[in-house]
Design a protein around this motif. Structure first.
Motif, PDB file in Angstrom:
ATOM      1  N   LEU A 141       0.833  -1.207   0.000  1.00  0.00           N
ATOM      2  CA  LEU A 141       0.000   0.000   0.000  1.00  0.00           C
ATOM      3  C   LEU A 141       0.868   1.258   0.000  1.00  0.00           C
ATOM      4  O   LEU A 141       1.821   1.358   0.777  1.00  0.00           O
ATOM      5  CB  LEU A 141      -0.920  -0.011   1.224  1.00  0.00           C
ATOM      6  CG  LEU A 141      -1.876  -1.220   1.301  1.00  0.00           C
ATOM      7  CD1 LEU A 141      -2.549  -1.287   2.656  1.00  0.00           C
ATOM      8  CD2 LEU A 141      -2.919  -1.123   0.194  1.00  0.00           C
ATOM      9  N   VAL A 142       0.508   2.199  -0.860  1.00  0.00           N
ATOM     10  CA  VAL A 142       1.324   3.415  -0.991  1.00  0.00           C
ATOM     11  C   VAL A 142       1.354   4.195   0.318  1.00  0.00           C
ATOM     12  O   VAL A 142       2.385   4.748   0.694  1.00  0.00           O
ATOM     13  CB  VAL A 142       0.804   4.284  -2.144  1.00  0.00           C
ATOM     14  CG1 VAL A 142       1.571   5.600  -2.211  1.00  0.00           C
ATOM     15  CG2 VAL A 142       0.944   3.547  -3.472  1.00  0.00           C
ATOM     16  N   TRP A 143       0.249   4.208   1.042  1.00  0.00           N
ATOM     17  CA  TRP A 143       0.249   5.013   2.267  1.00  0.00           C
ATOM     18  C   TRP A 143       1.227   4.464   3.297  1.00  0.00           C
ATOM     19  O   TRP A 143       1.765   5.209   4.113  1.00  0.00           O
ATOM     20  CB  TRP A 143      -1.168   5.149   2.843  1.00  0.00           C
ATOM     21  CG  TRP A 143      -1.635   4.021   3.702  1.00  0.00           C
ATOM     22  CD1 TRP A 143      -2.311   2.915   3.313  1.00  0.00           C
ATOM     23  CD2 TRP A 143      -1.468   3.895   5.131  1.00  0.00           C
ATOM     24  NE1 TRP A 143      -2.567   2.105   4.391  1.00  0.00           N
ATOM     25  CE2 TRP A 143      -2.069   2.684   5.514  1.00  0.00           C
ATOM     26  CE3 TRP A 143      -0.861   4.690   6.100  1.00  0.00           C
ATOM     27  CZ2 TRP A 143      -2.085   2.245   6.832  1.00  0.00           C
ATOM     28  CZ3 TRP A 143      -0.879   4.249   7.425  1.00  0.00           C
ATOM     29  CH2 TRP A 143      -1.481   3.053   7.777  1.00  0.00           C
ATOM     30  N   ARG A 152       4.116   3.386   2.570  1.00  0.00           N
ATOM     31  CA  ARG A 152       5.418   3.977   2.221  1.00  0.00           C
ATOM     32  C   ARG A 152       5.570   5.355   2.875  1.00  0.00           C
ATOM     33  O   ARG A 152       6.641   5.729   3.344  1.00  0.00           O
ATOM     34  CB  ARG A 152       5.546   4.116   0.699  1.00  0.00           C
ATOM     35  CG  ARG A 152       5.613   2.778  -0.026  1.00  0.00           C
ATOM     36  CD  ARG A 152       5.438   2.976  -1.519  1.00  0.00           C
ATOM     37  NE  ARG A 152       5.571   1.736  -2.240  1.00  0.00           N
ATOM     38  CZ  ARG A 152       6.703   1.314  -2.802  1.00  0.00           C
ATOM     39  NH1 ARG A 152       7.782   2.059  -2.756  1.00  0.00           N
ATOM     40  NH2 ARG A 152       6.748   0.175  -3.434  1.00  0.00           N
ATOM     41  N   LEU A 153       4.484   6.104   2.883  1.00  0.00           N
ATOM     42  CA  LEU A 153       4.520   7.417   3.538  1.00  0.00           C
ATOM     43  C   LEU A 153       4.710   7.258   5.045  1.00  0.00           C
ATOM     44  O   LEU A 153       5.454   8.013   5.678  1.00  0.00           O
ATOM     45  CB  LEU A 153       3.225   8.182   3.250  1.00  0.00           C
ATOM     46  CG  LEU A 153       3.199   9.051   2.005  1.00  0.00           C
ATOM     47  CD1 LEU A 153       3.376   8.235   0.741  1.00  0.00           C
ATOM     48  CD2 LEU A 153       1.917   9.843   1.919  1.00  0.00           C
ATOM     49  N   LEU A 154       4.010   6.265   5.594  1.00  0.00           N
ATOM     50  CA  LEU A 154       4.140   6.016   7.031  1.00  0.00           C
ATOM     51  C   LEU A 154       5.571   5.614   7.366  1.00  0.00           C
ATOM     52  O   LEU A 154       6.138   6.074   8.366  1.00  0.00           O
ATOM     53  CB  LEU A 154       3.163   4.901   7.443  1.00  0.00           C
ATOM     54  CG  LEU A 154       3.169   4.532   8.923  1.00  0.00           C
ATOM     55  CD1 LEU A 154       2.612   5.674   9.765  1.00  0.00           C
ATOM     56  CD2 LEU A 154       2.366   3.261   9.168  1.00  0.00           C
ATOM     57  N   ARG A 206       8.322   6.374   5.827  1.00  0.00           N
ATOM     58  CA  ARG A 206       9.198   7.548   5.764  1.00  0.00           C
ATOM     59  C   ARG A 206       8.972   8.470   6.961  1.00  0.00           C
ATOM     60  O   ARG A 206       9.914   9.020   7.529  1.00  0.00           O
ATOM     61  CB  ARG A 206       8.943   8.297   4.443  1.00  0.00           C
ATOM     62  CG  ARG A 206       9.947   9.379   4.179  1.00  0.00           C
ATOM     63  CD  ARG A 206       9.865   9.871   2.760  1.00  0.00           C
ATOM     64  NE  ARG A 206      10.637   9.045   1.847  1.00  0.00           N
ATOM     65  CZ  ARG A 206      10.928   9.395   0.604  1.00  0.00           C
ATOM     66  NH1 ARG A 206      10.503  10.533   0.130  1.00  0.00           N
ATOM     67  NH2 ARG A 206      11.646   8.611  -0.163  1.00  0.00           N
ATOM     68  N   HIS A 207       7.725   8.606   7.360  1.00  0.00           N
ATOM     69  CA  HIS A 207       7.407   9.473   8.503  1.00  0.00           C
ATOM     70  C   HIS A 207       8.025   8.929   9.788  1.00  0.00           C
ATOM     71  O   HIS A 207       8.602   9.680  10.583  1.00  0.00           O
ATOM     72  CB  HIS A 207       5.886   9.578   8.636  1.00  0.00           C
ATOM     73  CG  HIS A 207       5.436  10.497   9.723  1.00  0.00           C
ATOM     74  ND1 HIS A 207       5.680  11.854   9.697  1.00  0.00           N
ATOM     75  CD2 HIS A 207       4.781  10.261  10.877  1.00  0.00           C
ATOM     76  CE1 HIS A 207       5.182  12.407  10.790  1.00  0.00           C
ATOM     77  NE2 HIS A 207       4.636  11.465  11.519  1.00  0.00           N
TER      78      HIS A 207
END
Lengths: 298, 267
Positions: free
Chosen positions: B223-225, B227-229, B231-232
């Motif tokens: 899931l793309v989100w 990936r954001l998580l 990185r965060h």
């Protein structure tokens, strides 16, 4: 004034205030991000007929994108905030949401924001979900290859559209080659795009026409086949003209792009058959921004 | 920075609501020393319990075995508090902004009704981390909670917004009645995680003891989100935990209620 032996007219390009934004589109590979970008920036040459002017600013490496995948930055410009919001909704909805593996993020930090994901989320038919990560909010919309992730709102800002210059020469191939050099140089300038096909426009226009229904028509003064028929602006050897129109997030970006483009167009010198560089304006009465060619190149 | 060093282990509990940066900012050292505190049911002053030194600049340091110092950072909206040792119950209660760092473990109810800011706990957290006050419709409503060790039962109960990251294990009923937000657990997750959750995400990287039958397997997804998580969480300084967030198996639930939440587990 001459640059590499090519005459630079003592005139200016007249440009207008617009609203602009940058979107970052990512995908599983750069080619697929480019597919989405090309699709959403297609039919976006002029606000007159398309409602939007847009172009791909540059490719982004994974380290530059929010999700660590390859991506592209796209710049989009419209005449008003509402027009930009509507165009974003339509184009992201039809060209990015639909494109395999993509995600869409705002690429401009601005307090002025327009809705994007929050209008597209309804495609999820109730299965969509909001997700806040850090200070930013996203929508997860289930689609057939997984999820389309789209930022809830994206920043917009005041921008400048309609910067331009015209390349006049002896032959069409020579002028096209000069225009291609200009676009290659301008593509390296950040925060600016040339929205027409390949960055180049052959159908420069004037305001109005003899037909009531047509607000803009061919720039007959620069059409070589009409030399002698109308009050032509062309000299006897000037047989081809191509125009480059520039939109940018600031007047500085437009000026930098014009400067880079004109210098590259003239780089071949007069031997290339390029005779003159000029610019389009409306006498300075309509546009808020004026870019004097000689000042840009001084 | 104002440093408050505990003179001796406390015989009873105290509430440290008053010792937040914005309240101390306008006070001299003498005025801080004279601030009233309740030691059990007896009145006391800060100077009776703490050595006070330094000047107010938005930073407060509390030094000593503070397991009986409750409500540290309660209601604070800015500045920083650093606890050199353990802390008591209700750390960061209703906190709206700023940061609290605890270099030890904390007792029951840390980050209860948290509204914003950053709470970083090096050790373990007790039960009721990032939950709500009794009878409240929702629990934590914003901000970030990072726990290096493990957490007790009922982490993020009725969580409405924000991020909770726990490096170790978490007890039973994590994310129960969750409304939204994200919980990431590095260790094993106790039974009945996400029970009655409506929305939100629980990422359990060490697996879960038992999945309630009202969660349905949706398969493994990249899931793309996430990936954001990832990185965060890297940016929050938890790179080793972040790198474990990859493709995960998604269980949607709790179907007994709205059912739009998710448990994300190793494949």
């Amino acid at each position: 004034m001459k640059l590499e032996g090519i005459a630079i007219d003592d005139t200016f390009a007249e440009a207008f205030g617009m609203r602009g934004t940058r979107l970052v589109i990512t995908a599983d590979s750069l080619p697929w991000a480019e597919v989405a970008g090309r699709s959403m920036t297609g039919f976006a040459t002029s606000v007159i007929g398309c409602g939007l002017e847009a172009g791909i600013e540059r490719a982004l490496v994974p380290e530059e994108t929010p999700d660590g995948r390859p991506g592209i930055a796209v710049l989009l410009f419209a005449v008003s905030r509402d027009a930009l919001a509507k165009a974003l909704r339509d184009r992201v909805g039809q060209c990015v949401l639909t494109c395999a593996g993509t995600a869409c993020f705002g690429g401009l930090m601005s307090a002025d924001q327009v809705p994007l994901g929050r209008t597209l989320r309804y495609f999820g038919d109730g299965h969509q979900a909001a997700k806040r990560i850090g200070e930013r909010r996203y929508w997860r919309i289930p689609v057939m290859d997984g999820e389309f992730l789209c930022e809830d709102q994206v920043g917009i800002q005041k921008a400048v559209g309609g910067g331009n210059f015209l390349i006049l020469g002896r032959t069409r191939p020579g002028v096209l080659a000069a225009a291609e050099r200009a676009i290659a140089a301008m593509n390296r300038v950040p925060e600016a795009i040339a929205p027409f096909p390949g960055g180049i426009v052959r159908s420069g226009s004037k305001v109005g026409s003899r037909y009531k229904f047509l607000p803009a028509s061919t720039n007959d003064a620069f059409s070589p086949t009409l030399r002698g028929v109308v009050a032509s602006e062309l000299g006897p050897e000037e047989n081809a003209v191509l125009e480059i129109v520039i939109d940018g997030l600031s007047d500085k970006a437009v000026a930098a792009a014009m400067q880079a483009g004109i210098r590259a167009a003239c780089a071949g010198g007069a031997a290339d058959g390029i005779l003159r560089i000029t610019a389009g304006n409306y006498g300075g009465k309509l546009g808020a921004y004026k870019f004097a060619l000689r000042e840009l190149l001084a | 920075m104002i440093r408050l060093t505990l003179k001796a282990p406390l015989p009873h509990r105290i509430a440290a609501d008053r010792l937040i940066p914005e309240r101390l900012a306008a006070l001299s050292t003498r005025e801080v020393e004279r601030l009233p505190l309740a030691l059990g049911n007896r009145p006391a002053q800060v100077a009776d319990l703490f050595h006070v030194e330094g000047t107010a600049d938005g930073a407060v340091e509390i030094v000593g075995p503070c397991r009986r110092v409750d409500r540290i950072g309660a209601g604070m909206s800015g500045g920083t508090i650093t606890v050199r040792g353990d802390a008591g119950a209700y750390l960061g209660l209703g906190m709206r902004g700023g940061g609290i760092t605890v270099e030890g473990s904390v007792d029951f109810g840390a980050a209860t009704a948290l509204e914003g800011g950053m709470l970083r706990i090096s050790g373990d957290a007790g039960d009721g981390l990032a939950g709500g006050l009794p009878g409240a419709v929702r629990g934590m409503n914003g901000g970030t909670v990072l726990v290096g060790g493990s957490a007790g039962a009922a982490v993020g109960q009725r969580l409405r917004r924000g991020l909770i990251v726990i490096g170790g294990a978490a007890g039973a009923c994590c994310g129960s009645e969750m409304i939204a937000g994200t919980i990431v657990i590095g260790g094993t997750l106790g039974a009945d995680a996400g029970i009655a959750m409506r929305r939100g995400s629980i990422v359990a990287l060490g697996g879960v003891d038992r999945i309630a039958p009202t969660f349905v397997d949706c398969g493994v997804h990249d899931l793309v989100w996430l990936r954001l998580l990832r990185r965060h969480i890297e940016l929050l300084g938890e790179a080793r935990l972040a790198e474990r967030i990859q493709s995960l198996r998604r269980f949607a639930g709790d179907a007994a209620v709205v059912g739009r939440g998710e448990l994300l587990l190793p494949r």
